[in-house]
Design a protein around this motif. Structure first.
Motif, PDB file in Angstrom:
ATOM      1  N   PHE A   1       0.834  -1.203   0.000  1.00 45.92           N
ATOM      2  CA  PHE A   1       0.000   0.000   0.000  1.00 45.92           C
ATOM      3  C   PHE A   1       0.872   1.258   0.000  1.00 45.92           C
ATOM      4  N   GLY A   2       0.483   2.195  -0.822  1.00 47.51           N
ATOM      5  CA  GLY A   2       1.218   3.453  -0.933  1.00 47.51           C
ATOM      6  C   GLY A   2       2.085   3.486  -2.172  1.00 47.51           C
ATOM      7  N   SER A   3       2.668   2.334  -2.568  1.00 46.82           N
ATOM      8  CA  SER A   3       3.530   2.318  -3.741  1.00 46.82           C
ATOM      9  C   SER A   3       2.904   1.556  -4.910  1.00 46.82           C
ATOM     10  N   GLU A   4       1.964   0.683  -4.604  1.00 45.86           N
ATOM     11  CA  GLU A   4       1.318  -0.194  -5.590  1.00 45.86           C
ATOM     12  C   GLU A   4       2.270  -1.231  -6.186  1.00 45.86           C
ATOM     13  N   ASP A   5       3.473  -1.325  -5.626  1.00 44.83           N
ATOM     14  CA  ASP A   5       4.353  -2.421  -6.024  1.00 44.83           C
ATOM     15  C   ASP A   5       3.721  -3.742  -5.587  1.00 44.83           C
ATOM     16  N   VAL A   6       4.034  -4.814  -6.314  1.00 41.51           N
ATOM     17  CA  VAL A   6       3.478  -6.128  -5.982  1.00 41.51           C
ATOM     18  C   VAL A   6       4.603  -7.036  -5.497  1.00 41.51           C
ATOM     19  N   ASN A   7       4.539  -7.387  -4.216  1.00 43.25           N
ATOM     20  CA  ASN A   7       5.501  -8.329  -3.647  1.00 43.25           C
ATOM     21  C   ASN A   7       5.104  -9.753  -4.055  1.00 43.25           C
ATOM     22  N   PHE A   8       6.085 -10.619  -4.242  1.00 45.29           N
ATOM     23  CA  PHE A   8       5.745 -11.998  -4.597  1.00 45.29           C
ATOM     24  C   PHE A   8       6.787 -12.960  -4.052  1.00 45.29           C
ATOM     25  N   SER A   9       6.392 -14.215  -3.960  1.00 49.67           N
ATOM     26  CA  SER A   9       7.312 -15.295  -3.611  1.00 49.67           C
ATOM     27  C   SER A   9       7.007 -16.485  -4.507  1.00 49.67           C
ATOM     28  N   LEU A  10       8.060 -17.219  -4.849  1.00 45.50           N
ATOM     29  CA  LEU A  10       7.938 -18.374  -5.742  1.00 45.50           C
ATOM     30  C   LEU A  10       8.618 -19.581  -5.126  1.00 45.50           C
TER      31      LEU A  10
END
Length: 198
Positions: A119-128
């Protein structure tokens, strides 16, 4: 110094480089030994072939172009669409890691893919989570015509009376020996049918 890079490749149209490298690249290799208890020795471990290699990584997809990304900007949803497609279609993917202290170049399947929004940056964190993929499949067996008859594939323990010769007569016994020659191939038997005499 050459920059480290991670790529995911399916073919010349479906591939991408991670826009932001993860903090660490993890490789996990495990044995698959089995423990037994022996009266005079106690616990012993019997080595078996190793488990399939697995990989994990965490990073994020930037929502805006960044000066530190070496890739052409793509929206997070473009990466998510491809990864979900490969996961849902059980598509093996080439996982490549280069220019680090070690190199990875493995065909893998995607076992888990999680993502969330910052929230705030709209970046999407992910894990694989990835697992090594070893291609496999049934092999075709070619049946050639025998010079003195025909060849048949016969399941194990098939009664001799159900095996037919070239003229559709049951294979007969002569002095207690089957009128045919056989050799085992995996779990089946190849019978070289010959014309039997009464």
């Amino acid at each position: 110094m050459t920059e480290r890079a991670i790529y995911f490749v399916v073919n010349d149209r479906e591939f991408f480089r991670l826009p932001v490298n993860p903090e660490k690249v993890n490789v996990k290799e495990e044995g698959d030994g089995e423990e037994f208890t022996i009266a005079s020795l106690g616990k012993v471990n019997v080595p078996k072939p190793a488990k399939l290699k697995s990989f994990t990584l965490e990073s994020y997809f930037p929502a805006q172009p960044t000066h530190y990304s070496a890739t052409v900007f793509k929206k997070p949803k473009d990466y998510i669409r491809l990864l979900e497609k490969w996961l849902n279609h059980k598509q093996p993917v080439r996982y490549i890691y280069v220019n680090g202290p070690f190199t990875i170049n493995e065909l893998v399947t995607i076992e888990r893919f999680e993502y969330d929004e910052s929230f705030g940056s709209e970046d999407v964190n992910f894990s694989l989570e990835l697992k090594k993929y070893v291609p496999f499949g049934p092999k075709k067996m070619k049946i050639a015509k025998a010079k003195n008859g025909t060849k048949q594939i016969v399941k194990k323990n098939t009664p001799l009376g159900k095996i037919r010769s070239r003229n559709q007569q049951p294979i007969r016994l002569k002095e207690g020996i089957a009128c045919g020659r056989w050799r085992s191939i995996t779990r089946a038997v190849v019978i070289d049918i010959v014309n039997c005499r009464n």
